[in-house]
Design a protein around this motif. Structure first.
Motif, PDB file in Angstrom:
ATOM      1  N   UNK A   1      42.808  14.817  68.838  1.00  9.75           N
ATOM      2  CA  UNK A   1      42.586  15.391  70.581  1.00  9.75           C
ATOM      3  C   UNK A   1      40.831  16.210  70.515  1.00  9.75           C
ATOM      4  N   UNK A   2      40.370  16.449  69.652  1.00  8.55           N
ATOM      5  CA  UNK A   2      38.769  17.453  69.575  1.00  8.55           C
ATOM      6  C   UNK A   2      38.331  16.191  69.937  1.00  8.55           C
ATOM      7  N   UNK A   3      37.973  15.555  68.767  1.00 11.56           N
ATOM      8  CA  UNK A   3      36.840  14.744  68.472  1.00 11.56           C
ATOM      9  C   UNK A   3      37.015  12.795  69.396  1.00 11.56           C
ATOM     10  N   UNK A   4      37.930  12.408  69.521  1.00  6.41           N
ATOM     11  CA  UNK A   4      38.814  11.375  70.220  1.00  6.41           C
ATOM     12  C   UNK A   4      38.237  11.749  71.504  1.00  6.41           C
ATOM     13  N   UNK A   5      38.371  12.959  72.193  1.00  4.27           N
ATOM     14  CA  UNK A   5      37.851  13.022  73.084  1.00  4.27           C
ATOM     15  C   UNK A   5      36.622  13.459  73.271  1.00  4.27           C
ATOM     16  N   UNK A   6      36.049  14.086  72.521  1.00  3.00           N
ATOM     17  CA  UNK A   6      34.126  14.284  72.525  1.00  3.00           C
ATOM     18  C   UNK A   6      33.876  12.324  72.364  1.00  3.00           C
ATOM     19  N   UNK A   7      34.492  11.627  71.821  1.00  2.65           N
ATOM     20  CA  UNK A   7      33.964  10.408  71.982  1.00  2.65           C
ATOM     21  C   UNK A   7      33.711   8.943  73.122  1.00  2.65           C
ATOM     22  N   UNK A   8      35.347   9.653  73.265  1.00  2.00           N
ATOM     23  CA  UNK A   8      35.677   9.215  74.832  1.00  2.00           C
ATOM     24  C   UNK A   8      34.402   9.855  75.921  1.00  2.00           C
TER      25      UNK A   8
END
Length: 502
Positions: free
Chosen positions: A236-243
């Motif tokens: 959830x969190x880190x993938x969203x921030x990478x996008x």
């Protein structure tokens, strides 16, 4: 306060009722506190500047004037310049509100930040810096660790942008103790601005509920012991921030986790931090190598005292701020009340039995117990008793001696290996536990596996189903899996495993 300026915005109300096409919405306030504001913000066709702003409000005059001033100010402004605006800037646009009215500026700043963050997530298209230097997105929670990461990124990269996630909102929580509440976002924004950084808010409340909280509730209902932080970081969190970093033209994402990345010919792998007590590789083990390639963990080579020393030298106000101890969505409440409020899982008395089914005592609900637990059983016995397993369908807790609890075989499900399973020589079964000497049965190939089994060199006092097994070679993470129920799965031949889906 500039009375003439205030009256101008109160009567002209720039942007009121406007609904720009394709606008992102930011809402702040509640009817309970009296003021509710809704800002609609659209980026222009370039995705780099604010195009138009509209708003609606049920609010006092100070809030109305603040909304008008902000709408007039930000139209046509570069999005990173808007991201540098906070409550003090809103206040300045009106010549300074009285102390009793400053909450209006804070409310409008909150709504503006939410609208901007959503607009950037949906349509942002910033290019990397023109001079060729890298831009870094820094995850800021408002704590000392992320503040020092921002400090280091600013010194080393120069072009660093901060982002804070809003993950959870619950009136029963203590927002001051949570790292992802509206209060935490506001504090982190003020800290980033103090450090001269643009700051954006990323609202992931829906994704967090669906991907973290709902599975947490379902696992408790099923008698498992979930670790929501692993789901949050890995899915959830880190993938969203990478996008989000892509939208901002940022090549890398820096976080305050205590971990390192080892880069090799076959791609990056997680490596344990220098500070063994603070090491967080267990919580990050579900990150994919593709994600790791863009991650930066500046604290991996530092100890916690060194981090606090850096913060103190820079006179950061969070230098002595205590670390958060609770799950972010449990701050200010307890697990039992949370399960009852959000999943209807009420305390239901049941039996505590031994492995032969003999009744030893009573419990208040199987979901309050985990394998290996000793405290809280409330059963008198000649030798200490531990939870051997829970039986959700019968609402029973099975207890036994330490000898009954001990095991050298741990079943795994949903495993993913980044390297050959033969390289695994230890496993970590809990966050604060030490890695244990171990091997994977069958030497499975890299890739996803439905079922595996890890064999331990020495017996362990139980492995809680639902927790994660961090599979390691030395201090490097080779893969991860979820601990299964004893006897529920059986290892497959290596050939069959390598073709299984995770």
């Amino acid at each position: 306060m500039d009375r003439e300026l205030f009256e101008h915005h109160l009567t002209s109300a720039h942007g009121r009722g406007r609904a720009p096409q394709g606008a992102a919405i930011g809402v702040a306030g509640t009817r309970l506190c009296g003021d509710v504001v809704r800002i609609a913000l659209a980026l222009d066709d370039s995705g780099r500047r604010v195009g138009a702003v509209g708003w609606e409000a049920e609010a006092c005059g100070a809030t109305i004037a603040s909304l008008s001033a902000v709408a007039e100010l930000v139209e046509g402004m570069d999005l990173l310049e808007v991201a540098r605006l906070g409550a003090r800037d809103v206040d300045a646009q009106l010549g300074g509100l009285s102390a009793g009215k400053f909450h209006a500026a804070e409310l409008v700043a909150d709504a503006l930040a939410r609208a901007l963050g959503t607009a950037v997530r949906e349509r942002g298209a910033l290019a990397p810096p023109a001079d060729g230097s890298p831009r870094t997105l820094v995850a800021m929670s408002g704590g000392v660790d992320s503040a020092v990461v921002a400090l280091l990124a600013g010194r080393e990269q120069g072009d660093a942008v901060a982002v804070t996630l809003e993950l959870w909102a619950d009136e029963a929580n203590d927002g001051e103790r949570s790292c992802c509440s509206a209060q935490a976002v506001r504090y982190a924004r003020a800290l980033a601005h103090r450090m001269g950084m643009a700051h954006l808010t990323l609202d992931l409340r829906d994704e967090f509920r669906a991907g973290v909280v709902t599975p947490f509730l379902e696992d408790h209902r099923a008698g498992l012991t979930p670790n929501p932080c692993i789901r949050c970081n890995g899915h959830v969190r880190l993938d969203a921030m990478l996008e989000f970093a892509d939208r901002l033209g940022a090549a890398t994402l820096a976080t305050g986790h205590y971990a390192r990345v080892e880069h090799g010919a076959d791609g990056p792998l997680l490596r344990a931090a220098v500070d063994a007590w603070k090491d967080q590789t267990y919580m990050l083990a579900a990150l994919t190598p593709d994600s790791l390639a863009r991650m930066r963990f500046p604290l991996g080579e530092l100890t916690k005292p060194q981090v606090r020393e850096l913060a103190a030298e820079a006179q950061l106000p969070v230098a002595s701020k205590p670390d958060s101890q609770d799950l972010c969505f449990l701050a200010g409440t307890n697990r039992s009340d949370f399960l009852a409020r959000h999943a209807g899982i009420e305390q239901q008395p049941g039996e505590i039995v031994d492995s032969g089914g003999r009744v030893l005592g009573r419990h208040s609900g199987h979901h309050g117990y985990t394998v290996g637990q000793r405290r809280g059983l409330g059963v008198a016995a000649e030798e200490p008793l531990y939870v051997l397993r829970t039986e959700p369908a019968r609402n029973r807790v099975v207890a036994g001696t330490r000898a009954e609890l001990a095991t050298t075989a741990v079943p795994l499900r949903g495993a993913r290996l980044h390297r050959d399973g033969a390289r695994v020589d230890r496993v970590k079964l809990r966050y604060r536990a030490k890695p244990l000497p171990a091997r994977l049965v069958g030497d499975p190939a890299p890739g996803p596996h439905r079922r595996l089994e890890v064999a331990l060199e020495q017996p362990v006092d139980g492995a809680a189903p639902g927790q994660m097994a961090c599979l390691m070679e030395g201090d490097v993470v080779i893969g991860w899996a979820t601990i299964g129920r004893p006897g529920a799965v059986a290892p497959q031949p290596a050939a069959a495993q390598s073709s299984s889906s995770g």
